[in-house]
Write a protein that holds these residues in place. Sequence first.
Motif, short mmCIF file in Angstrom:
data_model
loop_
_atom_site.label_atom_id
_atom_site.label_comp_id
_atom_site.label_asym_id
_atom_site.label_seq_id
_atom_site.Cartn_x
_atom_site.Cartn_y
_atom_site.Cartn_z
N ASP A 46 -5.13 14.49 -0.27
CA ASP A 46 -4.67 13.02 -0.70
C ASP A 46 -3.16 12.96 -0.30
OD1 ASP A 46 -7.06 12.44 -1.42
OD2 ASP A 46 -6.60 12.42 -3.57
N VAL A 47 -2.89 12.31 0.72
CA VAL A 47 -1.30 12.11 1.44
C VAL A 47 -0.77 10.82 0.82
CG1 VAL A 47 0.00 11.94 3.22
CG2 VAL A 47 -1.92 13.52 3.45
N PRO A 48 0.40 10.94 0.11
CA PRO A 48 1.03 9.67 -0.39
C PRO A 48 1.22 8.72 1.00
CG PRO A 48 2.10 11.62 -1.52
CD PRO A 48 1.23 12.13 -0.19
N ILE A 49 0.93 7.59 0.93
CA ILE A 49 0.84 6.90 2.13
C ILE A 49 2.60 6.62 2.45
CG2 ILE A 49 0.80 4.36 3.07
CD1 ILE A 49 -1.86 4.39 1.61
N ASP A 50 3.47 6.55 1.71
CA ASP A 50 5.08 6.42 1.75
C ASP A 50 5.19 7.50 2.70
OD1 ASP A 50 4.92 8.14 -0.26
OD2 ASP A 50 6.34 6.99 -1.40
N ARG A 51 4.69 8.61 2.70
CA ARG A 51 5.12 9.97 3.40
C ARG A 51 4.61 9.96 4.88
NH1 ARG A 51 6.64 14.58 0.90
NH2 ARG A 51 7.34 15.07 2.98
N SER B 9 -0.40 20.97 -4.12
CA SER B 9 -0.91 19.62 -5.14
C SER B 9 -1.54 18.77 -4.30
CB SER B 9 0.40 19.29 -5.86
OG SER B 9 1.36 19.02 -4.83
N TRP B 10 -1.45 18.41 -2.97
CA TRP B 10 -2.16 17.35 -2.18
C TRP B 10 -3.26 17.72 -1.93
CZ3 TRP B 10 1.99 15.21 1.78
CH2 TRP B 10 2.84 14.85 1.11
N ILE B 11 -3.76 18.77 -2.05
CA ILE B 11 -5.23 19.50 -1.49
C ILE B 11 -6.01 19.12 -2.68
CG2 ILE B 11 -6.67 21.39 -0.94
CD1 ILE B 11 -4.38 22.60 0.19
N VAL B 12 -7.30 18.31 -2.42
CA VAL B 12 -8.20 18.04 -3.57
C VAL B 12 -9.66 18.67 -3.24
CG1 VAL B 12 -6.88 15.89 -4.01
CG2 VAL B 12 -9.02 15.97 -2.43
N GLY B 13 -9.81 19.27 -2.42
CA GLY B 13 -11.07 20.01 -2.06
C GLY B 13 -11.42 20.59 -0.68
N PHE B 14 -12.47 21.41 -0.88
CA PHE B 14 -12.78 22.16 0.36
C PHE B 14 -14.22 21.83 0.80
CE2 PHE B 14 -9.32 24.36 -1.40
CZ PHE B 14 -8.36 24.74 -0.41
N LEU C 80 0.90 -1.25 0.15
CA LEU C 80 0.02 0.07 -0.02
C LEU C 80 0.86 1.39 0.02
CD1 LEU C 80 -2.91 -0.88 2.58
CD2 LEU C 80 -2.95 -0.87 0.00
N SER C 81 2.04 1.16 0.15
CA SER C 81 2.90 2.23 0.52
C SER C 81 3.02 3.25 -0.93
CB SER C 81 4.43 2.02 0.83
OG SER C 81 4.99 1.19 -0.35
N SER C 82 2.80 2.73 -2.15
CA SER C 82 2.64 3.33 -3.43
C SER C 82 1.29 4.03 -3.68
CB SER C 82 2.88 2.38 -4.48
OG SER C 82 1.79 1.40 -4.50
N GLN C 83 0.51 4.00 -2.60
CA GLN C 83 -1.11 4.43 -2.87
C GLN C 83 -1.16 5.91 -2.15
OE1 GLN C 83 -3.37 3.04 -4.81
NE2 GLN C 83 -1.71 1.41 -5.09
N THR C 84 -2.11 6.40 -2.31
CA THR C 84 -2.59 7.82 -1.60
C THR C 84 -3.81 7.68 -0.55
OG1 THR C 84 -3.93 8.59 -3.33
CG2 THR C 84 -1.70 9.15 -3.26
N LEU C 85 -3.81 8.36 0.46
CA LEU C 85 -4.93 8.31 1.53
C LEU C 85 -5.75 9.63 1.55
CD1 LEU C 85 -6.24 6.63 3.95
CD2 LEU C 85 -4.19 7.59 5.13
N ARG C 86 -6.87 9.49 1.46
CA ARG C 86 -7.62 10.76 1.74
C ARG C 86 -7.73 10.96 3.31
NH1 ARG C 86 -11.65 12.58 -1.65
NH2 ARG C 86 -10.01 12.23 -3.33
N VAL C 87 -7.40 12.26 3.62
CA VAL C 87 -7.47 12.82 4.79
C VAL C 87 -8.10 14.24 4.93
CG1 VAL C 87 -5.39 11.19 5.83
CG2 VAL C 87 -5.09 13.68 4.94
N TYR C 88 -8.28 14.71 6.33
CA TYR C 88 -9.14 15.75 6.48
C TYR C 88 -8.63 16.79 7.47
CZ TYR C 88 -12.28 12.59 4.03
OH TYR C 88 -13.10 11.99 2.82
N HIS C 89 -8.45 17.93 7.28
CA HIS C 89 -8.13 19.04 8.05
C HIS C 89 -9.17 19.98 8.50
CE1 HIS C 89 -4.95 21.72 10.13
NE2 HIS C 89 -5.57 22.62 9.20
N GLY C 90 -9.38 20.23 9.83
CA GLY C 90 -10.38 21.19 10.22
C GLY C 90 -9.71 22.53 10.41
N CYS C 91 -10.48 23.67 10.01
CA CYS C 91 -9.82 24.95 10.21
C CYS C 91 -11.00 26.07 10.11
CB CYS C 91 -8.73 25.15 9.37
SG CYS C 91 -9.05 24.82 7.36
N ARG C 92 -10.66 27.40 10.20
CA ARG C 92 -11.62 28.26 9.95
C ARG C 92 -10.97 29.44 9.30
NH1 ARG C 92 -16.68 29.61 12.86
NH2 ARG C 92 -17.10 31.89 12.21
N PRO C 93 -10.83 29.20 7.90
CA PRO C 93 -9.95 30.34 7.30
C PRO C 93 -10.66 31.30 6.75
CG PRO C 93 -10.43 28.54 5.68
CD PRO C 93 -11.00 28.19 7.10
#
Length: 259
Positions: free
Chosen positions: A186-191, A235-240, A70-83
Amino acid sequence: MAAIVWKDPTSWMGMIDAALGGRLACAAGPRIKLADTEDWYLDDSEWVELLAHCLDEDADGLVDDLAERLSSQTLRVYHGCRPVDLDSYRKHGIRVLDCAAIIAQTREWLEADPGNDDLLPLLSGMTERVDPATREGHVYFGLDDRFLVEHCGHYLIYGSEFLTAGLGRQRQVLTTRGRPTIIEVDVPIDRLAPTLQDELTKLLLRDWARIAAWDEVRTYPQDFGFSLRYDVPPSWIVGFTHPPWVPDPLDQRRVRVFD
């Protein structure tokens, strides 16, 4: 490359099976349905043991094998904020917390608003009052935006946890600027750190087994938070997204509704 999206099992169940050479669907799937798992918990570690047993393999070896694949895949994660401005994220990505910088920015904002200048003394000595050890140089993410909204809403309602803690009872001033926002990344899993990759792999194997056993193609809100200690490139940000309501964990979970 399509990302692994935890809350959407269709995005990763087939990927995991393919990574393991189709062994799960062909061998483990039929056998796992015969096991008595009716009273098992969702997060029971026995799910991985059962899956490995159905494959006649060692559980640790199964985890190690899949983690590597799985290290070559990407993972969708989420960051909460109030910009206030999303363009900053589009241009610069998400930066790790710099306590001195965020205090300076807040001071500039408060000084420009005479109605809030009485809060300026709270900015002095904030790093002494609020331990920056687990915040400075970190940027935090969650695997599940459903859990983020339901249980970690203070990031969305007030923004910076460091500022929220530092302002204490005066934190309501933070709700006068910006908009509750979830940034999809979308974070590269190997990171990810190796230990975090292992935990992710166990989680995916666990739920692959549970879904196969119970014929229930869904996941449940998951508390899986972690930090990265480097800036996230744009480039890792895919949406808001902007949740219309958020329970406030700092105010007896009072639901705040947003336009």
